[in-house]
Design a protein around this motif. Structure first.
Motif, PDB file in Angstrom:
ATOM      1  N   ILE A   1       0.825  -1.207   0.000  1.00 44.39           N
ATOM      2  CA  ILE A   1       0.000   0.000   0.000  1.00 44.39           C
ATOM      3  C   ILE A   1       0.866   1.267   0.000  1.00 44.39           C
ATOM      4  CG2 ILE A   1      -0.418  -0.199   2.511  1.00 44.39           C
ATOM      5  CD1 ILE A   1      -2.642   1.486  -0.136  1.00 44.39           C
ATOM      6  N   VAL A   2       1.973   1.213   0.717  1.00 46.97           N
ATOM      7  CA  VAL A   2       2.872   2.373   0.719  1.00 46.97           C
ATOM      8  C   VAL A   2       3.518   2.529  -0.659  1.00 46.97           C
ATOM      9  CG1 VAL A   2       4.993   3.345   1.687  1.00 46.97           C
ATOM     10  CG2 VAL A   2       3.334   2.261   3.194  1.00 46.97           C
ATOM     11  N   ASP A   3       3.904   1.401  -1.232  1.00 45.44           N
ATOM     12  CA  ASP A   3       4.523   1.411  -2.554  1.00 45.44           C
ATOM     13  C   ASP A   3       3.556   1.986  -3.602  1.00 45.44           C
ATOM     14  OD1 ASP A   3       6.689   0.746  -4.226  1.00 45.44           O
ATOM     15  OD2 ASP A   3       5.588  -0.996  -4.958  1.00 45.44           O
ATOM     16  N   ILE A   4       2.300   1.561  -3.511  1.00 49.18           N
ATOM     17  CA  ILE A   4       1.291   2.026  -4.470  1.00 49.18           C
ATOM     18  C   ILE A   4       1.075   3.541  -4.324  1.00 49.18           C
ATOM     19  CG2 ILE A   4      -1.192   1.943  -5.016  1.00 49.18           C
ATOM     20  CD1 ILE A   4      -1.031  -1.097  -4.228  1.00 49.18           C
ATOM     21  N   ALA A   5       0.868   3.979  -3.085  1.00 51.21           N
ATOM     22  CA  ALA A   5       0.611   5.406  -2.854  1.00 51.21           C
ATOM     23  C   ALA A   5       1.813   6.250  -3.275  1.00 51.21           C
ATOM     24  CB  ALA A   5       0.270   5.643  -1.382  1.00 51.21           C
ATOM     25  N   ASN A   6       2.998   5.730  -3.023  1.00 48.35           N
ATOM     26  CA  ASN A   6       4.219   6.452  -3.380  1.00 48.35           C
ATOM     27  C   ASN A   6       4.354   6.570  -4.900  1.00 48.35           C
ATOM     28  OD1 ASN A   6       6.631   7.767  -2.669  1.00 48.35           O
ATOM     29  ND2 ASN A   6       7.799   5.929  -3.157  1.00 48.35           N
ATOM     30  N   LYS A   7       4.105   5.467  -5.597  1.00 45.07           N
ATOM     31  CA  LYS A   7       4.191   5.502  -7.057  1.00 45.07           C
ATOM     32  C   LYS A   7       3.124   6.430  -7.644  1.00 45.07           C
ATOM     33  CE  LYS A   7       6.509   1.150  -7.998  1.00 45.07           C
ATOM     34  NZ  LYS A   7       6.342  -0.309  -7.978  1.00 45.07           N
ATOM     35  N   ALA A   8       1.947   6.407  -7.023  1.00 42.83           N
ATOM     36  CA  ALA A   8       0.866   7.273  -7.500  1.00 42.83           C
ATOM     37  C   ALA A   8       1.289   8.740  -7.378  1.00 42.83           C
ATOM     38  CB  ALA A   8      -0.404   7.017  -6.699  1.00 42.83           C
ATOM     39  N   LEU A   9       1.978   9.052  -6.284  1.00 45.68           N
ATOM     40  CA  LEU A   9       2.467  10.422  -6.103  1.00 45.68           C
ATOM     41  C   LEU A   9       3.484  10.779  -7.193  1.00 45.68           C
ATOM     42  CD1 LEU A   9       2.932  13.072  -4.485  1.00 45.68           C
ATOM     43  CD2 LEU A   9       4.590  11.806  -3.103  1.00 45.68           C
ATOM     44  N   GLN A  10       4.379   9.845  -7.492  1.00 50.03           N
ATOM     45  CA  GLN A  10       5.394  10.104  -8.521  1.00 50.03           C
ATOM     46  C   GLN A  10       4.734  10.385  -9.876  1.00 50.03           C
ATOM     47  OE1 GLN A  10       8.535  10.419  -7.495  1.00 50.03           O
ATOM     48  NE2 GLN A  10       7.777   9.832  -5.483  1.00 50.03           N
ATOM     49  N   ILE A  11       3.662   9.644 -10.163  1.00 54.01           N
ATOM     50  CA  ILE A  11       2.988   9.817 -11.450  1.00 54.01           C
ATOM     51  C   ILE A  11       2.348  11.205 -11.533  1.00 54.01           C
ATOM     52  CG2 ILE A  11       1.084   9.010 -12.920  1.00 54.01           C
ATOM     53  CD1 ILE A  11       1.628   6.176 -11.720  1.00 54.01           C
ATOM     54  N   CYS A  12       1.688  11.608 -10.472  1.00 54.61           N
ATOM     55  CA  CYS A  12       1.008  12.902 -10.497  1.00 54.61           C
ATOM     56  C   CYS A  12       1.987  14.067 -10.284  1.00 54.61           C
ATOM     57  CB  CYS A  12      -0.093  12.952  -9.441  1.00 54.61           C
ATOM     58  SG  CYS A  12      -1.435  11.818  -9.782  1.00 54.61           S
ATOM     59  N   GLY A  13       3.165  13.749  -9.786  1.00 55.42           N
ATOM     60  CA  GLY A  13       4.192  14.788  -9.642  1.00 55.42           C
ATOM     61  C   GLY A  13       3.756  15.906  -8.723  1.00 55.42           C
ATOM     62  N   VAL A  14       4.105  17.114  -9.103  1.00 59.04           N
ATOM     63  CA  VAL A  14       3.810  18.277  -8.271  1.00 59.04           C
ATOM     64  C   VAL A  14       2.304  18.416  -8.029  1.00 59.04           C
ATOM     65  CG1 VAL A  14       3.961  20.792  -8.126  1.00 59.04           C
ATOM     66  CG2 VAL A  14       5.917  19.472  -8.948  1.00 59.04           C
ATOM     67  N   ALA A  15       1.523  18.028  -9.021  1.00 58.65           N
ATOM     68  CA  ALA A  15       0.058  18.110  -8.860  1.00 58.65           C
ATOM     69  C   ALA A  15      -0.404  17.210  -7.713  1.00 58.65           C
ATOM     70  CB  ALA A  15      -0.633  17.714 -10.154  1.00 58.65           C
ATOM     71  N   GLY A  16       0.284  16.108  -7.500  1.00 63.02           N
ATOM     72  CA  GLY A  16      -0.058  15.214  -6.395  1.00 63.02           C
ATOM     73  C   GLY A  16       0.539  15.661  -5.075  1.00 63.02           C
ATOM     74  N   TYR A  17       1.619  16.436  -5.182  1.00 63.98           N
ATOM     75  CA  TYR A  17       2.340  16.892  -3.992  1.00 63.98           C
ATOM     76  C   TYR A  17       1.629  18.056  -3.318  1.00 63.98           C
ATOM     77  CZ  TYR A  17       6.536  17.659  -1.155  1.00 63.98           C
ATOM     78  OH  TYR A  17       7.423  17.773  -0.118  1.00 63.98           O
ATOM     79  N   LYS A  18       0.885  18.812  -4.121  1.00 58.19           N
ATOM     80  CA  LYS A  18       0.172  19.980  -3.587  1.00 58.19           C
ATOM     81  C   LYS A  18      -1.059  19.526  -2.812  1.00 58.19           C
ATOM     82  CE  LYS A  18       1.395  23.337  -7.167  1.00 58.19           C
ATOM     83  NZ  LYS A  18       0.909  23.970  -8.404  1.00 58.19           N
ATOM     84  N   ASN A  19      -1.191  20.039  -1.597  1.00 53.01           N
ATOM     85  CA  ASN A  19      -2.320  19.625  -0.769  1.00 53.01           C
ATOM     86  C   ASN A  19      -3.656  20.168  -1.258  1.00 53.01           C
ATOM     87  OD1 ASN A  19      -1.111  17.911   1.082  1.00 53.01           O
ATOM     88  ND2 ASN A  19      -0.428  19.606   2.373  1.00 53.01           N
ATOM     89  N   ASP A  20      -3.619  21.280  -1.981  1.00 54.46           N
ATOM     90  CA  ASP A  20      -4.890  21.868  -2.409  1.00 54.46           C
ATOM     91  C   ASP A  20      -5.232  21.497  -3.857  1.00 54.46           C
ATOM     92  OD1 ASP A  20      -2.835  23.268  -3.485  1.00 54.46           O
ATOM     93  OD2 ASP A  20      -3.510  25.264  -2.835  1.00 54.46           O
ATOM     94  N   SER A  21      -4.557  20.482  -4.367  1.00 52.40           N
ATOM     95  CA  SER A  21      -4.832  20.038  -5.733  1.00 52.40           C
ATOM     96  C   SER A  21      -5.878  18.924  -5.708  1.00 52.40           C
ATOM     97  CB  SER A  21      -3.517  19.530  -6.344  1.00 52.40           C
ATOM     98  OG  SER A  21      -3.731  18.462  -7.210  1.00 52.40           O
ATOM     99  N   LYS A  22      -6.633  18.768  -6.798  1.00 53.58           N
ATOM    100  CA  LYS A  22      -7.600  17.664  -6.819  1.00 53.58           C
ATOM    101  C   LYS A  22      -6.899  16.319  -6.972  1.00 53.58           C
ATOM    102  CE  LYS A  22      -8.721  18.249 -11.719  1.00 53.58           C
ATOM    103  NZ  LYS A  22      -9.775  18.347 -12.718  1.00 53.58           N
ATOM    104  N   PHE A  23      -5.604  16.351  -7.267  1.00 57.96           N
ATOM    105  CA  PHE A  23      -4.821  15.112  -7.354  1.00 57.96           C
ATOM    106  C   PHE A  23      -3.983  14.889  -6.090  1.00 57.96           C
ATOM    107  CE2 PHE A  23      -5.016  17.082 -11.648  1.00 57.96           C
ATOM    108  CZ  PHE A  23      -5.943  16.210 -12.202  1.00 57.96           C
TER     109      PHE A  23
END
Lengths: 78, 389
Positions: free
Chosen positions: B332-354
């Motif tokens: 689960i950590v691996d999946i969530a981490n990879k998902a973050l890498q895919i979305c990049g900065v858009a996933g890193y931003k807390n106020d983003s829909k990603f």
């Protein structure tokens, strides 16, 4: 055989009571043997009696008393 | 035929998940507060008693349905899903081990009406995280008992209506000789003894508490906790926890998909480069789901056949269940981490829909709630004696 089992329980069972004072049917788990300690008891029993407990016998009910352990070892040896 | 994944109960959980739980998930996380709104909805649909047999007035849900419900809630709010899962684990302990006890049966029948939330007090100061060891003891006097316990972690301890508590069977019993004791509303106080400001799973309110309780001896379950633990509490916990992690994984995949779709729309006709990473993520989610579902099917078939109950107390079974916890909590950590890498900065931003922050932080709880090193230690010990794999 029971003396050897008692010795193993004394050395590895981490019981809250003296292994020599246990009745044959006293519940070892209720006497303080943890799951972790029970594995050490199993390993020692295999070494002492030159047996291998098959996986289906590696369960609580087989190791819950001196009587059940004796019966399990006899079953494997025969 | 209605598939279990679309049974009326699962549909209700889907509605609560996608509605109320989703709407308040970020607020629950930001404030580290209990998901009142979603739990109120679960109560309104009488889902807190869904595992109670129909003969006692419940829905008689299957464990399979409970798992799907955890997935549905977990897709939107991990805290709601985990509170639901932990409550159902307590219900399962009561349902599987109440036997013909009229007091416990009456309690379960009442549960279908009052929709009480049942908390678990298994952790304790002084036992080093070993659930199968207690310092506190049930002190019986006539037909009453008193029980005091200092817990290190009691999830939703401040919100639980009733409690199931582990304790030594008597003040003279060894630490491993435990009972499971039911304490009902009005019979106990829970004084919070520490703060709760964790990294993730912030809505579960898993703070330390000082429990003071007293009740009737009929509330001490007659089945030894060792049996309840091996036959129900441990396997059902690992299965339902894994189900909530699947929900969490799906949540990360949902964000990934919408992110990639957005990229694809901006450049029609060509596959976004990160789409391959999305395709790589899907098998991990499938692996997480199939690994717990395989064990769930096995558990349900054993649990339906009293002649096979013994199989649940074998070392081989304990190792397999532990393997599920170990592999699932890493996946689960691996999946969530990879998902973050895919979305990049858009996933890193807390106020983003990603935004992937909450999902990733929640995912990290999986390896810590019952620490993986403790489980590895148990498995290392048991694998020495186990002949098969």
């Amino acid at each position: 055989m029971q003396d050897k089992i008692r010795k193993i329980l004394k050395d590895h069972g981490r019981l809250a009571v003296d292994a020599n004072s246990l009745a044959e049917t006293t519940d070892l788990y209720q006497s303080g043997m943890t799951s972790h300690a029970s594995v050490n008891v199993m390993l020692a029993l295999e070494g002492e009696f030159d047996v291998e407990f098959p996986d289906h016998m590696l369960k609580r009910s087989v190791f819950e008393s001196i009587a059940s352990i004796t019966s399990a070892i006899n079953q494997i040896k025969n | 035929m209605v598939l279990p994944s679309h049974s009326p109960l699962v549909e209700l959980a889907r509605t609560v998940g996608a509605g109320t739980a989703a709407n308040f998930a970020d607020q629950v996380d930001a404030d580290a507060r209990f998901p009142h709104e979603a739990v109120t909805q679960l109560r309104a649909h009488r889902l807190l008693s869904c595992y109670v047999p129909q003969s006692l007035g419940g829905h008689g849900a299957s464990l399979n349905e409970l798992a799907f419900m955890c997935e549905e809630l977990g897709k939107h709010c991990s805290a709601t899903a985990m509170v639901f899962a932990m409550h159902q684990i307590q219900v399962a302990c009561l349902v599987h081990h109440c036997h013909d006890d009229r007091h416990l049966k009456a309690y379960l029948a009442q549960l279908t009406q009052n929709q009480h939330l049942i908390g678990s007090v298994t952790s304790e100061v002084g036992v080093g995280g070993d659930m199968r060891s207690s310092v506190c003891a049930v002190d019986v006097n006539g037909d009453e008992f008193t029980l005091n316990k200092n817990s290190t972690t009691s999830s939703y301890g401040a919100q639980a209506d009733d409690l199931l508590v582990t304790a030594r069977t008597s003040p003279t019993a060894p630490s491993s000789d435990q009972s499971l004791v039911l304490l009902a509303k009005g019979q106990f106080t829970m004084e919070q003894t520490g703060n709760w400001n964790p990294m993730g799973m912030r809505g579960t309110g898993s703070a330390p508490f000082k429990l003071t309780g007293k009740g009737l001896t009929s509330q001490i379950m007659s089945t030894p906790f060792a049996t309840i633990s091996a036959r129900t509490m441990v396997p059902v916990s690992h299965l339902l926890w894994a189900a909530t992690w699947v929900g969490n994984a799906v949540a990360s995949m949902t964000r990934v998909k919408s992110f990639i779709k957005q990229q694809a729309r901006s450049n029609p006709g060509s596959l976004p480069p990160t789409a391959l990473r999305m395709a790589e993520l899907a098998p991990s989610i499938q692996l997480l789901r199939t690994s717990y579902r395989y064990l769930l099917t096995e558990y349900e078939s054993i649990n339906a056949d009293p002649t096979r109950y013994d199989e649940l107390s074998t070392i081989g079974y304990a190792v397999r269940m532990n393997n599920l916890k170990l592999s699932g909590s890493q996946l689960i950590v691996d999946i969530a981490n990879k998902a973050l890498q895919i979305c990049g900065v858009a996933g890193y931003k807390n106020d983003s829909k990603f935004a992937m922050g909450r999902i990733l932080r929640d995912a990290h709880a999986a390896a810590l709630m019952v620490g993986n090193d403790r489980i590895l230690n148990s498995n290392a010990n048991m694998l020495m004696i186990l002949k098969g794999d």
